[in-house]
Scaffold this motif. Structure first.
Motif, PDB file in Angstrom:
ATOM      1  N   MET A  32      12.295  22.563   0.391  1.00 20.97           N
ATOM      2  CA  MET A  32      11.384  21.459   0.173  1.00 20.97           C
ATOM      3  C   MET A  32      11.349  20.621   1.441  1.00 20.97           C
ATOM      4  SD  MET A  32      12.343  20.334  -3.725  1.00 20.97           S
ATOM      5  CE  MET A  32      10.882  19.362  -4.012  1.00 20.97           C
ATOM      6  N   PHE A  33      10.204  20.027   1.679  1.00 22.06           N
ATOM      7  CA  PHE A  33      10.012  19.246   2.892  1.00 22.06           C
ATOM      8  C   PHE A  33       9.415  17.892   2.541  1.00 22.06           C
ATOM      9  CE2 PHE A  33      10.672  22.912   5.606  1.00 22.06           C
ATOM     10  CZ  PHE A  33      10.289  23.970   4.804  1.00 22.06           C
ATOM     11  N   TRP A  34       9.801  16.904   3.302  1.00 23.35           N
ATOM     12  CA  TRP A  34       9.210  15.575   3.162  1.00 23.35           C
ATOM     13  C   TRP A  34       8.474  15.218   4.454  1.00 23.35           C
ATOM     14  CZ3 TRP A  34       8.788  12.852  -1.208  1.00 23.35           C
ATOM     15  CH2 TRP A  34       9.630  13.176  -2.280  1.00 23.35           C
ATOM     16  N   TYR A  35       7.214  14.777   4.268  1.00 29.29           N
ATOM     17  CA  TYR A  35       6.373  14.390   5.396  1.00 29.29           C
ATOM     18  C   TYR A  35       5.942  12.937   5.222  1.00 29.29           C
ATOM     19  CZ  TYR A  35       5.651  19.280   6.839  1.00 29.29           C
ATOM     20  OH  TYR A  35       5.810  20.570   7.283  1.00 29.29           O
ATOM     21  N   ARG A  36       5.564  12.351   6.343  1.00 30.31           N
ATOM     22  CA  ARG A  36       4.963  11.022   6.331  1.00 30.31           C
ATOM     23  C   ARG A  36       3.619  11.125   7.034  1.00 30.31           C
ATOM     24  NH1 ARG A  36       8.112   6.185   9.209  1.00 30.31           N
ATOM     25  NH2 ARG A  36       7.386   7.213  11.113  1.00 30.31           N
ATOM     26  N   GLN A  37       2.638  10.423   6.473  1.00 28.61           N
ATOM     27  CA  GLN A  37       1.317  10.412   7.085  1.00 28.61           C
ATOM     28  C   GLN A  37       0.790   8.990   7.107  1.00 28.61           C
ATOM     29  OE1 GLN A  37      -1.815  12.755   5.194  1.00 28.61           O
ATOM     30  NE2 GLN A  37      -2.712  13.166   7.217  1.00 28.61           N
ATOM     31  N   GLN A  38       0.688   8.429   8.278  1.00 29.00           N
ATOM     32  CA  GLN A  38       0.170   7.075   8.405  1.00 29.00           C
ATOM     33  C   GLN A  38      -1.342   7.127   8.414  1.00 29.00           C
ATOM     34  OE1 GLN A  38       2.711   6.093  11.825  1.00 29.00           O
ATOM     35  NE2 GLN A  38       3.827   4.708  10.466  1.00 29.00           N
ATOM     36  N   PRO A  39      -1.988   6.051   8.036  1.00 29.04           N
ATOM     37  CA  PRO A  39      -3.449   6.047   7.872  1.00 29.04           C
ATOM     38  C   PRO A  39      -4.179   6.604   9.079  1.00 29.04           C
ATOM     39  CG  PRO A  39      -2.513   3.998   7.067  1.00 29.04           C
ATOM     40  CD  PRO A  39      -1.389   4.736   7.737  1.00 29.04           C
ATOM     41  N   GLY A  40      -5.021   7.597   8.833  1.00 29.94           N
ATOM     42  CA  GLY A  40      -5.830   8.174   9.893  1.00 29.94           C
ATOM     43  C   GLY A  40      -5.078   9.078  10.845  1.00 29.94           C
ATOM     44  N   GLN A  41      -3.812   9.325  10.562  1.00 26.68           N
ATOM     45  CA  GLN A  41      -2.995  10.128  11.469  1.00 26.68           C
ATOM     46  C   GLN A  41      -2.640  11.471  10.845  1.00 26.68           C
ATOM     47  OE1 GLN A  41      -2.271   8.853  14.627  1.00 26.68           O
ATOM     48  NE2 GLN A  41      -3.664   7.264  13.913  1.00 26.68           N
ATOM     49  N   LEU A  43       0.268  14.545   9.936  1.00 22.56           N
ATOM     50  CA  LEU A  43       1.523  14.516   9.183  1.00 22.56           C
ATOM     51  C   LEU A  43       2.702  14.652  10.134  1.00 22.56           C
ATOM     52  CD1 LEU A  43      -0.746  16.049   7.319  1.00 22.56           C
ATOM     53  CD2 LEU A  43       1.211  16.430   5.831  1.00 22.56           C
ATOM     54  N   THR A  44       3.766  13.927   9.828  1.00 22.59           N
ATOM     55  CA  THR A  44       5.003  14.005  10.581  1.00 22.59           C
ATOM     56  C   THR A  44       6.118  14.447   9.644  1.00 22.59           C
ATOM     57  OG1 THR A  44       4.299  12.224  12.055  1.00 22.59           O
ATOM     58  CG2 THR A  44       6.658  12.735  11.996  1.00 22.59           C
ATOM     59  N   GLU A  86       6.121  -1.403   8.896  1.00 25.32           N
ATOM     60  CA  GLU A  86       5.917  -0.157   9.653  1.00 25.32           C
ATOM     61  C   GLU A  86       6.147   1.087   8.792  1.00 25.32           C
ATOM     62  OE1 GLU A  86       6.121  -3.446  11.969  1.00 25.32           O
ATOM     63  OE2 GLU A  86       7.861  -2.748  10.822  1.00 25.32           O
ATOM     64  N   ASP A  87       6.793   0.911   7.657  1.00 20.36           N
ATOM     65  CA  ASP A  87       7.021   2.040   6.746  1.00 20.36           C
ATOM     66  C   ASP A  87       5.839   2.287   5.833  1.00 20.36           C
ATOM     67  OD1 ASP A  87      10.395   0.884   6.485  1.00 20.36           O
ATOM     68  OD2 ASP A  87       9.674   2.609   7.648  1.00 20.36           O
ATOM     69  N   SER A  88       4.840   1.436   5.894  1.00 23.06           N
ATOM     70  CA  SER A  88       3.630   1.645   5.087  1.00 23.06           C
ATOM     71  C   SER A  88       2.983   2.959   5.491  1.00 23.06           C
ATOM     72  CB  SER A  88       2.653   0.491   5.294  1.00 23.06           C
ATOM     73  OG  SER A  88       3.197  -0.727   4.840  1.00 23.06           O
ATOM     74  N   SER A  89       2.868   3.844   4.528  1.00 21.64           N
ATOM     75  CA  SER A  89       2.424   5.195   4.856  1.00 21.64           C
ATOM     76  C   SER A  89       2.245   5.971   3.566  1.00 21.64           C
ATOM     77  CB  SER A  89       3.485   5.867   5.727  1.00 21.64           C
ATOM     78  OG  SER A  89       3.014   7.082   6.247  1.00 21.64           O
ATOM     79  N   ILE A  90       1.753   7.184   3.710  1.00 24.83           N
ATOM     80  CA  ILE A  90       1.746   8.123   2.599  1.00 24.83           C
ATOM     81  C   ILE A  90       2.903   9.087   2.817  1.00 24.83           C
ATOM     82  CG2 ILE A  90       0.474   9.941   1.393  1.00 24.83           C
ATOM     83  CD1 ILE A  90      -2.100   8.594   2.395  1.00 24.83           C
ATOM     84  N   TYR A  91       3.699   9.280   1.790  1.00 23.68           N
ATOM     85  CA  TYR A  91       4.831  10.191   1.860  1.00 23.68           C
ATOM     86  C   TYR A  91       4.524  11.402   0.989  1.00 23.68           C
ATOM     87  CZ  TYR A  91       7.208   6.436   4.216  1.00 23.68           C
ATOM     88  OH  TYR A  91       7.555   5.467   5.135  1.00 23.68           O
ATOM     89  N   LEU A  92       4.637  12.586   1.585  1.00 23.93           N
ATOM     90  CA  LEU A  92       4.263  13.812   0.889  1.00 23.93           C
ATOM     91  C   LEU A  92       5.449  14.758   0.775  1.00 23.93           C
ATOM     92  CD1 LEU A  92       1.475  13.517   3.170  1.00 23.93           C
ATOM     93  CD2 LEU A  92       0.710  14.627   1.093  1.00 23.93           C
ATOM     94  N   CYS A  93       5.553  15.338  -0.376  1.00 21.48           N
ATOM     95  CA  CYS A  93       6.542  16.369  -0.644  1.00 21.48           C
ATOM     96  C   CYS A  93       5.837  17.722  -0.569  1.00 21.48           C
ATOM     97  CB  CYS A  93       7.126  16.145  -2.042  1.00 21.48           C
ATOM     98  SG  CYS A  93       8.071  17.506  -2.713  1.00 21.48           S
ATOM     99  N   SER A  94       6.495  18.709  -0.008  1.00 24.44           N
ATOM    100  CA  SER A  94       5.899  20.037   0.026  1.00 24.44           C
ATOM    101  C   SER A  94       6.968  21.094  -0.213  1.00 24.44           C
ATOM    102  CB  SER A  94       5.192  20.293   1.361  1.00 24.44           C
ATOM    103  OG  SER A  94       6.126  20.396   2.411  1.00 24.44           O
TER     104      SER A  94
ATOM    105  N   LEU B  99       6.684  23.376   8.979  1.00 26.05           N
ATOM    106  CA  LEU B  99       5.370  23.237   9.611  1.00 26.05           C
ATOM    107  C   LEU B  99       5.324  21.954  10.416  1.00 26.05           C
ATOM    108  CD1 LEU B  99       2.843  24.278   6.804  1.00 26.05           C
ATOM    109  CD2 LEU B  99       3.885  25.689   8.555  1.00 26.05           C
ATOM    110  N   ILE B 100       4.919  22.078  11.657  1.00 23.13           N
ATOM    111  CA  ILE B 100       4.711  20.920  12.515  1.00 23.13           C
ATOM    112  C   ILE B 100       3.208  20.783  12.741  1.00 23.13           C
ATOM    113  CG2 ILE B 100       5.213  19.858  14.733  1.00 23.13           C
ATOM    114  CD1 ILE B 100       7.650  20.197  12.932  1.00 23.13           C
ATOM    115  N   PHE B 101       2.668  19.697  12.243  1.00 23.88           N
ATOM    116  CA  PHE B 101       1.227  19.502  12.323  1.00 23.88           C
ATOM    117  C   PHE B 101       0.835  18.848  13.644  1.00 23.88           C
ATOM    118  CE2 PHE B 101      -0.528  20.448   8.110  1.00 23.88           C
ATOM    119  CZ  PHE B 101       0.636  20.673   7.410  1.00 23.88           C
TER     120      PHE B 101
END
Lengths: 120, 111
Positions: A32-41, A43-44, A86-94, B99-101
């Protein structure tokens, strides 16, 4: 395929507090992976969470700030600690439902809908 | 993981074919090329994956030249619902699921 449910879908939090995001998968998965995606950016990647072992964090992310639990093969949590705006973001699980092995090519991840976090 | 370069944005009209090219000059022998699509407020969705030549599925085609230093995602006859961000990823996916985007390409389809 895999169906992933994340909770909460969104939340508004105060600075200095912590929030735990839950990720539930409808099948057993190893990785499982956790990503962060800030508005308009883009995924990290924050970290990789395998059941039965410590999460592996990417550069710039530390366990004290983003502790992760992975108690079984269908569930994981990500906590965002001591939050700041600065932690305001979308957090995604994959998840990667297909197992790796000789002759098996993956690269296909399934993502949850994300948890939109706003820190005031 | 090989670095990828894509156009930041593209515009198209309904019914047209859209080709999005991705450069990956440092691609390694074991690397595969994978494309994802992301709609607003949703997680990315796998579109297609390939190693060389051409791959086609029900939604897209992926063209990879012999030197593999670039790849082109082709979307036939786009519709408004194809408006999304498209990500090109390159990696040894036989040995990792990480995956690195990159920055992605924002495709806007107009009526």
């Amino acid at each position: 395929s895999a169906v992933i449910s994340q909770k909460p879908s969104r939340d508004i939090c105060q600075r200095g507090t912590s929030l735990t995001i839950q990720c539930q998968v409808d099948s057993q998965v190893t990785m499982m992976f956790w990503y962060r995606q800030q508005p308009g950016q883009s995924l990290t990647l924050i970290a990789t969470a395998n059941q039965g072992s410590e999460a592996t964090y990417e550069s710039g992310f530390v366990i004290d700030k983003f502790p992760i639990s992975r108690p079984n093969l269908t569930f994981s949590t990500l906590t965002v600690s001591n939050m700041s705006p600065e932690d305001s973001s979308i957090y995604l699980c994959s998840v990667a439902p297909r197992s790796q092995g000789a002759g098996t090519v993956t690269g296909e991840l399934f993502f949850g809908e994300g948890s939109r976090l706003t820190v005031l | 993981l090989a670095k990828t370069t894509q156009p930041i944005s593209m515009d198209s009209y309904e019914g047209q074919e859209v080709n999005i090219t991705c450069s990956h000059n440092n691609i390694a022998t074991n690397d595969y090329i994978t494309w994802y699509q992301q709609f607003p407020s949703q997680g990315p969705r796998f579109i297609i994956q390939g190693y060389k030549t051409k791959v086609t599925n029900e939604v897209a085609s992926l063209f990879i030249p012999a030197d593999r230093k670039s790849s082109t995602l082709s979307l036939p006859r786009v519709s408004l619902s194809d408006t999304a961000v498209y990500y090109c990823l390159v990696g040894d996916f036989a040995n990792t699921d990480k995956l690195i985007f990159g920055t992605g390409t924002r495709l806007q389809v107009f009526p």
